[in-house]
Design an enzyme around this catalytic site. Sequence first.
Site, PDB file in Angstrom:
ATOM      1  CB  SER A 125       4.045  10.369  -3.402  1.00 49.70           C
ATOM      2  OG  SER A 125       3.142  11.247  -3.155  1.00 49.70           O
ATOM      3  CE1 TYR A 149       3.910   9.222   2.398  1.00 53.71           C
ATOM      4  CE2 TYR A 149       3.105  11.072   1.374  1.00 53.71           C
ATOM      5  CZ  TYR A 149       3.335   9.702   1.334  1.00 53.71           C
ATOM      6  OH  TYR A 149       2.972   8.849   0.231  1.00 53.71           O
ATOM      7  CE  LYS A 153       5.937   7.162  -0.014  1.00 52.31           C
ATOM      8  NZ  LYS A 153       5.950   5.702  -0.049  1.00 52.31           N
TER       9      LYS A 153
HETATM   10  P1  NAD Z   1      -2.050   1.878   2.939  1.00 53.71           P
HETATM   11  O1  NAD Z   1      -1.901   2.414   4.393  1.00 53.71           O
HETATM   12  O2  NAD Z   1      -3.567   1.389   2.798  1.00 53.71           O
HETATM   13  O3  NAD Z   1      -1.119   0.566   2.762  1.00 53.71           O
HETATM   14  C1  NAD Z   1       0.038   0.363   3.102  1.00 53.71           C
HETATM   15  C2  NAD Z   1       0.256  -0.773   3.754  1.00 53.71           C
HETATM   16  O4  NAD Z   1       1.378  -1.206   4.545  1.00 53.71           O
HETATM   17  C3  NAD Z   1      -0.588  -1.242   4.977  1.00 53.71           C
HETATM   18  O5  NAD Z   1      -1.385  -2.423   4.668  1.00 53.71           O
HETATM   19  C4  NAD Z   1       0.134  -1.256   6.090  1.00 53.71           C
HETATM   20  O6  NAD Z   1      -0.446  -2.139   7.231  1.00 53.71           O
HETATM   21  C5  NAD Z   1       1.427  -1.590   5.569  1.00 53.71           C
HETATM   22  N1  NAD Z   1       2.653  -1.125   6.436  1.00 53.71           N
HETATM   23  C6  NAD Z   1       3.024   0.090   6.879  1.00 53.71           C
HETATM   24  N2  NAD Z   1       4.059  -0.070   7.571  1.00 53.71           N
HETATM   25  C7  NAD Z   1       4.800  -1.353   7.475  1.00 53.71           C
HETATM   26  C8  NAD Z   1       5.922  -2.028   7.920  1.00 53.71           C
HETATM   27  N3  NAD Z   1       6.772  -1.460   8.417  1.00 53.71           N
HETATM   28  N4  NAD Z   1       5.971  -3.271   7.639  1.00 53.71           N
HETATM   29  C9  NAD Z   1       4.993  -4.149   6.804  1.00 53.71           C
HETATM   30  N5  NAD Z   1       3.929  -3.346   6.349  1.00 53.71           N
HETATM   31  C10 NAD Z   1       3.622  -2.233   6.717  1.00 53.71           C
HETATM   32  O7  NAD Z   1      -1.496   3.054   1.951  1.00 53.71           O
HETATM   33  P2  NAD Z   1      -1.810   2.842   0.436  1.00 53.71           P
HETATM   34  O8  NAD Z   1      -2.887   4.053   0.203  1.00 53.71           O
HETATM   35  O9  NAD Z   1      -2.119   1.678  -0.147  1.00 53.71           O
HETATM   36  O10 NAD Z   1      -0.289   3.286  -0.028  1.00 53.71           O
HETATM   37  C11 NAD Z   1       0.597   2.386  -0.535  1.00 53.71           C
HETATM   38  C12 NAD Z   1       1.954   3.334  -0.727  1.00 53.71           C
HETATM   39  O11 NAD Z   1       1.813   4.006  -1.800  1.00 53.71           O
HETATM   40  C13 NAD Z   1       2.619   4.069   0.490  1.00 53.71           C
HETATM   41  O12 NAD Z   1       3.911   3.661   0.335  1.00 53.71           O
HETATM   42  C14 NAD Z   1       2.209   5.346   0.294  1.00 53.71           C
HETATM   43  O13 NAD Z   1       2.992   6.168   0.856  1.00 53.71           O
HETATM   44  C15 NAD Z   1       2.085   5.372  -1.242  1.00 53.71           C
HETATM   45  N6  NAD Z   1       1.385   6.453  -1.766  1.00 53.71           N
HETATM   46  C16 NAD Z   1       0.026   6.408  -1.457  1.00 53.71           C
HETATM   47  C17 NAD Z   1      -0.640   7.533  -2.158  1.00 53.71           C
HETATM   48  C18 NAD Z   1      -2.365   7.659  -1.732  1.00 53.71           C
HETATM   49  O14 NAD Z   1      -2.617   8.772  -1.853  1.00 53.71           O
HETATM   50  N7  NAD Z   1      -2.865   6.554  -1.010  1.00 53.71           N
HETATM   51  C19 NAD Z   1      -0.180   8.553  -2.989  1.00 53.71           C
HETATM   52  C20 NAD Z   1       1.136   8.347  -3.336  1.00 53.71           C
HETATM   53  C21 NAD Z   1       1.997   7.279  -2.811  1.00 53.71           C
HETATM   54  N1  UFG Z   2      -9.549  18.446   0.579  1.00 54.52           N
HETATM   55  C1  UFG Z   2     -10.802  19.188   1.224  1.00 54.52           C
HETATM   56  N2  UFG Z   2     -11.311  18.819   2.237  1.00 54.52           N
HETATM   57  C2  UFG Z   2     -10.933  17.455   2.869  1.00 54.52           C
HETATM   58  C3  UFG Z   2      -9.703  16.865   2.513  1.00 54.52           C
HETATM   59  C4  UFG Z   2      -9.184  17.328   1.206  1.00 54.52           C
HETATM   60  O1  UFG Z   2     -10.952  20.267   0.492  1.00 54.52           O
HETATM   61  O2  UFG Z   2     -11.698  16.919   3.759  1.00 54.52           O
HETATM   62  C5  UFG Z   2      -8.905  19.162  -0.600  1.00 54.52           C
HETATM   63  C6  UFG Z   2      -7.432  19.619  -0.429  1.00 54.52           C
HETATM   64  O3  UFG Z   2      -7.167  20.783   0.230  1.00 54.52           O
HETATM   65  C7  UFG Z   2      -7.020  19.160  -1.750  1.00 54.52           C
HETATM   66  C8  UFG Z   2      -7.797  18.004  -2.238  1.00 54.52           C
HETATM   67  O4  UFG Z   2      -8.923  18.079  -1.512  1.00 54.52           O
HETATM   68  O5  UFG Z   2      -6.940  20.306  -2.624  1.00 54.52           O
HETATM   69  C9  UFG Z   2      -7.101  16.614  -2.367  1.00 54.52           C
HETATM   70  O6  UFG Z   2      -6.748  16.381  -0.996  1.00 54.52           O
HETATM   71  P1  UFG Z   2      -6.217  15.027  -0.328  1.00 54.52           P
HETATM   72  O7  UFG Z   2      -5.764  15.021   0.976  1.00 54.52           O
HETATM   73  O8  UFG Z   2      -7.119  13.901  -0.818  1.00 54.52           O
HETATM   74  O9  UFG Z   2      -4.772  14.698  -1.391  1.00 54.52           O
HETATM   75  P2  UFG Z   2      -3.544  15.680  -1.394  1.00 54.52           P
HETATM   76  O10 UFG Z   2      -3.439  15.968  -2.807  1.00 54.52           O
HETATM   77  O11 UFG Z   2      -3.546  16.618  -0.373  1.00 54.52           O
HETATM   78  O12 UFG Z   2      -2.272  14.531  -0.782  1.00 54.52           O
HETATM   79  C10 UFG Z   2      -2.243  13.174  -1.494  1.00 54.52           C
HETATM   80  C11 UFG Z   2      -1.902  12.245  -0.801  1.00 54.52           C
HETATM   81  C12 UFG Z   2      -0.308  12.518  -0.165  1.00 54.52           C
HETATM   82  C13 UFG Z   2       0.437  12.469  -1.400  1.00 54.52           C
HETATM   83  C14 UFG Z   2      -0.004  13.719  -2.328  1.00 54.52           C
HETATM   84  C15 UFG Z   2       0.648  14.118  -3.582  1.00 54.52           C
HETATM   85  O13 UFG Z   2      -2.712  12.249   0.653  1.00 54.52           O
HETATM   86  O14 UFG Z   2       0.033  11.306   0.601  1.00 54.52           O
HETATM   87  O15 UFG Z   2      -1.395  13.380  -2.799  1.00 54.52           O
HETATM   88  O16 UFG Z   2       0.571  12.651  -4.353  1.00 54.52           O
HETATM   89  F1  UFG Z   2       1.438  12.949  -1.165  1.00 54.52           F
END
Ligand code: NAD
Ligand code: UFG
Length: 337
Positions: A125, A149, A153
């Site tokens: 991330s 978190y 990572k």
């Molecule tokens: P998500 O929660 O929708 O998907 C994660 C999946 O993993 C879920 O289906 C959950 O049931 C499964 N899971 C969790 N723990 C598990 C375990 N111990 N064993 C087996 N399955 C398990 O999240 P996502 O948004 O699809 O994110 C996928 C990956 O990308 C994650 O590792 C997350 O940290 C990373 N990531 C997400 C974002 C974002 O903003 N969505 C940003 C950067 C990185």
């Molecule tokens: N924000 C609001 N109101 C809300 C939610 C978010 O104003 O209800 C703002 C936040 O302050 C930020 C922007 O919208 O300025 C984006 O916020 P998000 O929570 O959507 O995303 P972040 O960038 O904070 O975090 C995301 C993921 C993390 C990841 C990070 C960096 O949630 O898991 O991007 O990749 F680590």
Amino acid sequence: MMKVLVTGGAGYIGSHTAVLLIEAGYDIIIFDNFCNASLESIKRVEKIVAQKITTIEGDVRNRDDLHTVFNKHKIDAVIHFAGLKAVGESVEQPLKYYDNNVNGTAVLCEVMAEHGCRSIVFSSSATVYGDPHSTPIDENFPLSATNPYGRSKLFVEEILRDLYISDNRWKVILLRYFNPVGAHASGTIGEDPNGIPNNLMPFIAQTAVGKRDYLSIFGDDYETHDGTGVRDYIHVMNLADGHVKALDKIENFKEVMTINLGTGKGYSVLDMVKAFEKASGKKVPYQIAPRRSGDIAKCFADPSYAKKVLGWEAKKNIEEMCVDSWRWQSNNPDGYN
Ligand code: NAD
Ligand code: UFG
């Protein structure tokens, strides 16, 4: 045909990636413990690709669950999405995050190696850049974490680098995602957060559809063009395509690859509200609220390395992100329920 295990494949990014992997001709197996997903997302993916997907309920922390899969299937590579991702929860329950994300990855890699599978694409991330000294952010920026978190990572990145040092038969690609949004164009799969969304896009979408009264904008006094936080929102289908490109090339790489997946463009919270209102034809009422602790002003990628080494580029613009997100939200106001 390459056989790929997709951990966390029932989740938001995993389900979208599953579609493109199958369309690209990969044979996939989804492995998920369904702690943050439902079987319904996989049923919908099966509908999109018009085929059944082998799905196994299991936990990446459980060696027996993994051995069962690896004994039964000759797996060539793993895309490892499985993990927990709620920043606030990670502050309250750090051990849960270290167990799922760090220990889960360690167990997965151990079992992989026992079965002679040493190719892994990992979901990292942009959070590993902490509060960046400038933007755009390239892969050589200093790393830091501001919460458990993010630290999970960072630890996993280090663990996978150590693994490669110990045995350079490992093929490791660390993909650092910026902010994934949007949904598959069919409007049948998308992001379905549990309870009140933490992230901006699902919160805006739920407000537009009438499930939330108003959006709280966390701070309007940042040093950005309009005072609200700026992020690099990337369409989830483009992000998914980045995984296909990574797998296509994984066997050719001779070192651990660390690659940003972003668009290189930064949009503010207010930009996103306006774009979503335009795409949906709905009003998104908002109120300015205090800053959210741990948030940074600006975060967007320098995505040029991905283009160079993967031949990948994010093509979809903010309008398409909002239109697709709205199609999913308006067709499925209660998500997969
Ligand atoms: P998500 O929660 O929708 O998907 C994660 C999946 O993993 C879920 O289906 C959950 O049931 C499964 N899971 C969790 N723990 C598990 C375990 N111990 N064993 C087996 N399955 C398990 O999240 P996502 O948004 O699809 O994110 C996928 C990956 O990308 C994650 O590792 C997350 O940290 C990373 N990531 C997400 C974002 C974002 O903003 N969505 C940003 C950067 C990185
Ligand atoms: N924000 C609001 N109101 C809300 C939610 C978010 O104003 O209800 C703002 C936040 O302050 C930020 C922007 O919208 O300025 C984006 O916020 P998000 O929570 O959507 O995303 P972040 O960038 O904070 O975090 C995301 C993921 C993390 C990841 C990070 C960096 O949630 O898991 O991007 O990749 F680590």
